[in-house]
Design a protein around this motif. Structure first.
Motif, PDB file in Angstrom:
ATOM      1  N   ASN A   1      55.376  47.088  27.351  1.00  0.00           N
ATOM      2  CA  ASN A   1      55.361  46.729  25.934  1.00  0.00           C
ATOM      3  C   ASN A   1      55.512  45.221  25.746  1.00  0.00           C
ATOM      4  O   ASN A   1      54.868  44.620  24.882  1.00  0.00           O
ATOM      5  CB  ASN A   1      56.475  47.472  25.205  1.00  0.00           C
ATOM      6  CG  ASN A   1      56.373  47.341  23.699  1.00  0.00           C
ATOM      7  OD1 ASN A   1      55.492  47.921  23.072  1.00  0.00           O
ATOM      8  ND2 ASN A   1      57.270  46.569  23.108  1.00  0.00           N
ATOM      9  N   ALA A   2      56.367  44.613  26.572  1.00  0.00           N
ATOM     10  CA  ALA A   2      56.559  43.164  26.465  1.00  0.00           C
ATOM     11  C   ALA A   2      55.277  42.417  26.818  1.00  0.00           C
ATOM     12  O   ALA A   2      54.904  41.433  26.147  1.00  0.00           O
ATOM     13  CB  ALA A   2      57.701  42.723  27.374  1.00  0.00           C
ATOM     14  N   PHE A   3      54.586  42.854  27.862  1.00  0.00           N
ATOM     15  CA  PHE A   3      53.356  42.174  28.268  1.00  0.00           C
ATOM     16  C   PHE A   3      52.229  42.351  27.248  1.00  0.00           C
ATOM     17  O   PHE A   3      51.353  41.488  27.139  1.00  0.00           O
ATOM     18  CB  PHE A   3      52.893  42.695  29.627  1.00  0.00           C
ATOM     19  CG  PHE A   3      53.740  42.241  30.783  1.00  0.00           C
ATOM     20  CD1 PHE A   3      54.398  41.018  30.757  1.00  0.00           C
ATOM     21  CD2 PHE A   3      53.883  43.037  31.909  1.00  0.00           C
ATOM     22  CE1 PHE A   3      55.182  40.595  31.820  1.00  0.00           C
ATOM     23  CE2 PHE A   3      54.655  42.624  32.989  1.00  0.00           C
ATOM     24  CZ  PHE A   3      55.313  41.403  32.940  1.00  0.00           C
TER      25      PHE A   3
ATOM     26  N   LYS B   1      66.905  34.990  29.959  1.00  0.00           N
ATOM     27  CA  LYS B   1      66.235  36.148  30.567  1.00  0.00           C
ATOM     28  C   LYS B   1      65.506  35.760  31.852  1.00  0.00           C
ATOM     29  O   LYS B   1      65.432  36.550  32.800  1.00  0.00           O
ATOM     30  CB  LYS B   1      65.254  36.757  29.558  1.00  0.00           C
ATOM     31  CG  LYS B   1      65.920  37.289  28.286  1.00  0.00           C
ATOM     32  CD  LYS B   1      64.907  37.883  27.331  1.00  0.00           C
ATOM     33  CE  LYS B   1      65.540  38.229  25.985  1.00  0.00           C
ATOM     34  NZ  LYS B   1      66.607  39.230  26.079  1.00  0.00           N
ATOM     35  N   ALA B   2      64.957  34.551  31.878  1.00  0.00           N
ATOM     36  CA  ALA B   2      64.235  34.089  33.065  1.00  0.00           C
ATOM     37  C   ALA B   2      65.148  33.511  34.134  1.00  0.00           C
ATOM     38  O   ALA B   2      64.704  33.261  35.257  1.00  0.00           O
ATOM     39  CB  ALA B   2      63.190  33.049  32.670  1.00  0.00           C
TER      40      ALA B   2
ATOM     41  N   GLY C   1      60.783  37.304  31.374  1.00  0.00           N
ATOM     42  CA  GLY C   1      61.246  36.122  30.657  1.00  0.00           C
ATOM     43  C   GLY C   1      60.328  34.932  30.865  1.00  0.00           C
ATOM     44  O   GLY C   1      60.037  34.179  29.926  1.00  0.00           O
ATOM     45  N   VAL C   2      59.848  34.749  32.094  1.00  0.00           N
ATOM     46  CA  VAL C   2      58.895  33.670  32.374  1.00  0.00           C
ATOM     47  C   VAL C   2      57.610  33.888  31.586  1.00  0.00           C
ATOM     48  O   VAL C   2      57.043  32.936  31.020  1.00  0.00           O
ATOM     49  CB  VAL C   2      58.600  33.582  33.885  1.00  0.00           C
ATOM     50  CG1 VAL C   2      57.470  32.591  34.159  1.00  0.00           C
ATOM     51  CG2 VAL C   2      59.844  33.181  34.655  1.00  0.00           C
ATOM     52  N   TYR C   3      57.135  35.134  31.536  1.00  0.00           N
ATOM     53  CA  TYR C   3      55.937  35.449  30.760  1.00  0.00           C
ATOM     54  C   TYR C   3      56.123  35.060  29.294  1.00  0.00           C
ATOM     55  O   TYR C   3      55.214  34.468  28.676  1.00  0.00           O
ATOM     56  CB  TYR C   3      55.611  36.937  30.863  1.00  0.00           C
ATOM     57  CG  TYR C   3      54.604  37.412  29.838  1.00  0.00           C
ATOM     58  CD1 TYR C   3      53.241  37.225  30.051  1.00  0.00           C
ATOM     59  CD2 TYR C   3      55.009  38.012  28.655  1.00  0.00           C
ATOM     60  CE1 TYR C   3      52.312  37.637  29.106  1.00  0.00           C
ATOM     61  CE2 TYR C   3      54.082  38.428  27.708  1.00  0.00           C
ATOM     62  CZ  TYR C   3      52.744  38.239  27.930  1.00  0.00           C
ATOM     63  OH  TYR C   3      51.826  38.640  26.983  1.00  0.00           O
ATOM     64  N   ALA C   4      57.279  35.392  28.725  1.00  0.00           N
ATOM     65  CA  ALA C   4      57.534  35.058  27.320  1.00  0.00           C
ATOM     66  C   ALA C   4      57.520  33.545  27.118  1.00  0.00           C
ATOM     67  O   ALA C   4      57.012  33.047  26.098  1.00  0.00           O
ATOM     68  CB  ALA C   4      58.871  35.650  26.880  1.00  0.00           C
ATOM     69  N   MET C   5      58.067  32.801  28.080  1.00  0.00           N
ATOM     70  CA  MET C   5      58.027  31.334  27.987  1.00  0.00           C
ATOM     71  C   MET C   5      56.588  30.831  28.033  1.00  0.00           C
ATOM     72  O   MET C   5      56.195  29.958  27.238  1.00  0.00           O
ATOM     73  CB  MET C   5      58.841  30.723  29.126  1.00  0.00           C
ATOM     74  CG  MET C   5      60.335  30.941  29.023  1.00  0.00           C
ATOM     75  SD  MET C   5      61.248  30.245  30.434  1.00  0.00           S
ATOM     76  CE  MET C   5      60.972  28.487  30.169  1.00  0.00           C
ATOM     77  N   ILE C   6      55.789  31.363  28.953  1.00  0.00           N
ATOM     78  CA  ILE C   6      54.393  30.932  29.065  1.00  0.00           C
ATOM     79  C   ILE C   6      53.638  31.230  27.774  1.00  0.00           C
ATOM     80  O   ILE C   6      52.909  30.378  27.249  1.00  0.00           O
ATOM     81  CB  ILE C   6      53.708  31.631  30.255  1.00  0.00           C
ATOM     82  CG1 ILE C   6      54.325  31.185  31.579  1.00  0.00           C
ATOM     83  CG2 ILE C   6      52.208  31.339  30.263  1.00  0.00           C
ATOM     84  CD1 ILE C   6      53.835  31.969  32.778  1.00  0.00           C
ATOM     85  N   ARG C   7      53.816  32.435  27.257  1.00  0.00           N
ATOM     86  CA  ARG C   7      53.070  32.851  26.069  1.00  0.00           C
ATOM     87  C   ARG C   7      53.425  31.995  24.858  1.00  0.00           C
ATOM     88  O   ARG C   7      52.534  31.521  24.132  1.00  0.00           O
ATOM     89  CB  ARG C   7      53.359  34.331  25.783  1.00  0.00           C
ATOM     90  CG  ARG C   7      52.616  34.891  24.570  1.00  0.00           C
ATOM     91  CD  ARG C   7      51.119  34.929  24.800  1.00  0.00           C
ATOM     92  NE  ARG C   7      50.734  35.982  25.715  1.00  0.00           N
ATOM     93  CZ  ARG C   7      49.543  36.045  26.293  1.00  0.00           C
ATOM     94  NH1 ARG C   7      48.642  35.096  26.094  1.00  0.00           N
ATOM     95  NH2 ARG C   7      49.242  37.040  27.111  1.00  0.00           N
ATOM     96  N   THR C   8      54.706  31.781  24.614  1.00  0.00           N
ATOM     97  CA  THR C   8      55.105  31.031  23.418  1.00  0.00           C
ATOM     98  C   THR C   8      54.849  29.535  23.577  1.00  0.00           C
ATOM     99  O   THR C   8      54.465  28.869  22.605  1.00  0.00           O
ATOM    100  CB  THR C   8      56.590  31.280  23.095  1.00  0.00           C
ATOM    101  OG1 THR C   8      57.394  31.006  24.250  1.00  0.00           O
ATOM    102  CG2 THR C   8      56.810  32.728  22.675  1.00  0.00           C
TER     103      THR C   8
END
Length: 542
Positions: A132-134, A228-229, A261-268
């Motif tokens: 869901n996060a991805f 988170k990361a 958490g790294v994914y969320a950083m990359i996306r935002t």
């Protein structure tokens, strides 16, 4: 660019299949084998679906699913692009391998004293939260994904109810709640300022806010995701939390959860705040994360703690590529994230095998494992060299991409990061080689307090002249499969790096994502906003 296809319309099943599997396993309380069959089936179907989604967007670009036919930005939107599809496939592969390992180990009811009926549904809920996060196309749905996976992780971390696990679980819960509260407050502030939480819509509207307000919102999101990361100085909780859990749980936590958490950083960072000036701060964070993590690893004698500190250190490499904000840097980061998920998970599973064979993961009490179990030596050495960045492994290729990005940047901080990354790579190799030589090649006679299991296995081989006792196939095959997967990142480095490069182009341009969700007019508006001078935006917002 894609809007939607019949195949990508099935993207919500990446979340629903694990949820459905969790519901069924709850109904199968006391029937361990049936739970294993359901869990493996749900994860296999999810993996097949994720592979189809990746194939669909490999050349097509971005696909969007609007749930219940509510159009963006009002409704819930799921977005499948090259970055999210790649991470979905990698996460499905490693969770399936870990599940097979845990099931073969008889994880909960035999070794850890907890009910199997809890493990399988909780594990599937964790997978649903990660998926869901991805796929989340808005910040609130991303928050929901985090909360789903974190709630499941609380349960998995404390399985068995030992004092050490409860203590580690309390720390993990407190830190995670602080992170979630920061994230939720940031979402509330963003919604109050823009009237939306849809990320494509925010890519347009955040650029129209006063610069100071953008900076506050940006830093709050970074703080929440940084916890988170596990980036420095927000990584203090990880080395004490992960090593206490059972080996399969530790493996999936270390390999996957920090990468969400790294994914969320990359996306935002790429979609919402491409014009913000915090790249210098991120470079310092990357450097300190790398150094503090590897210095912590040098001081450890337990394999799980060594790998936990190395995990923290290598998060810094991913932040380095993100901070460069260039095509080369982002492509290397995307590739490195996928590589690191598989390598770190494989090493933790192999560490679990070492515990099974020798009764401990402390290198002070290990020795002669090369004689006791030669296969273990191979399974540990290959991902260890990969993580250390030895050519031609994928760890080397990812680090070369990051170093190339730093050299092309040419700034002072970028050169500092290049030097730090080279130093940390050498220290990583030093730590892992030291652990390998002591655990596998040092004689048992030279170990001060070897475990009875190790002594018995060593005497079987040396004094009685028998073959090493074979490890359980059910445990070896998933671990060996993950080791093979780490090699696949090397063998197929060409197409995978090409995919990462295309993903980086899309993220830097932003228009493919925004156009797929809201249409080309919104993408044009976002481009105009991005090109405006910050002082003009500030004056317009006053």
């Amino acid at each position: 660019m894609l809007g939607s296809t019949p195949l990508t319309d099935l993207a919500p099943l990446a979340v629903m299949l694990p949820v459905l599997g969790a519901a069924i396993t709850f109904a199968l309380v006391g029937r361990a084998r049936a739970q294993v069959v359901v869990t493996v089936s749900a994860l296999t179907l999810t993996l097949v679906l994720d592979c189809l989604l990746l194939a669909d967007v490999w050349t097509g670009g971005v696909a969007v699913v609007e749930l219940a036919a509510w159009p963006a930005p009002v409704g819930i939107t799921m977005v499948v692009d090259r970055l999210s599809a790649l991470l979905l496939v990698v996460s499905s592969l490693i969770t399936l391998a870990v599940l097979l390992y845990a099931s073969a180990q008889g994880l909960i009811n035999k070794d850890e004293g907890g009910p199997v009926s809890i493990f399988h549904p909780t594990f599937l809920v964790l997978v649903a939260g990660v998926s869901n996060a991805f796929l989340a196309g808005d910040l609130f749905n991303l928050y929901v994904g985090f909360e789903i996976l974190l709630t499941a992780s609380y349960v998995l971390l404390t399985l068995g109810g030992t004092e050490a696990r409860i203590r580690a679980g309390i720390t993990y819960v407190v830190v995670s709640v602080i992170s979630s509260v920061l994230f939720l407050i940031a979402i509330a502030m963003i919604y109050a300022a823009t009237g939306t939480v849809n990320m494509a819509d925010l890519a347009v509207k955040l650029g129209e806010l006063p610069h100071d307000l953008q900076l506050v919102l940006h830093v709050m999101l970074l703080a929440g995701f940084g916890i988170k990361a596990a980036v420095f100085p927000l990584s203090f909780w990880l080395p004490d939390s992960y090593p206490t859990a059972p080996a399969p749980v530790t493996a999936v936590f270390a390999g996957l959860l920090t990468k969400v958490g790294v994914y969320a950083m990359i996306r935002t960072e790429t979609l919402l705040f491409p014009a913000e000036h915090v790249n210098g701060l991120l470079m310092w964070v990357a450097a300190l994360t790398m150094l503090v993590g590897i210095l912590g690893a040098l001081a450890q004698s337990d394999l799980k703690r060594i790998l936990s500190f190395i995990l923290v250190s290598h998060i810094g490499y991913m932040v380095f590529g993100l901070a460069l904000a260039t095509q080369v840097g982002l492509a290397a980061t995307v590739y490195y994230v996928g590589h690191h998920i598989t390598v770190q998970t494989a090493l933790f599973l192999v560490t679990g095998l070492i515990e099974q064979r020798a009764g401990t993961a402390s290198i002070d009490r290990l020795g002669s494992l090369a004689k006791v179990s030669p296969l273990l030596g191979v399974l540990f050495l290959v991902p260890a060299l990969n993580l250390g960045g030895i050519p031609p492994f994928s760890g080397f290729l990812g680090k070369v991409g990051l170093i190339r990005g730093g050299v092309e940047d040419g700034g002072v901080l970028a050169w500092v990061l290049v030097g730090v990354s080279l130093l940390v790579s050498l220290l990583t190799l030093l730590v892992l080689v030291r652990a390998y030589t002591r655990a596998f090649w040092r004689k048992v006679e030279d170990v001060e307090h070897p475990t009875p299991q190790l002594v018995a296995a060593y005497e079987r081989v040396t004094r009685r002249g028998l073959r090493p006792k074979p490890l359980s196939r059910g445990l070896v095959l998933p671990a060996a499969g993950l080791v093979a997967m780490t090699l696949a990142f090397t063998v197929f480095a060409g197409p995978l790096y090409d995919l990462a490069d295309r993903a980086a182009v899309d993220m830097l341009e932003r228009s493919p994502y925004i156009s797929a969700v809201l249409g080309p007019e919104a993408a044009d508006r976002a481009a105009v906003t991005l090109s405006r001078d910050p002082s003009e935006v500030h004056d317009a917002g006053r």
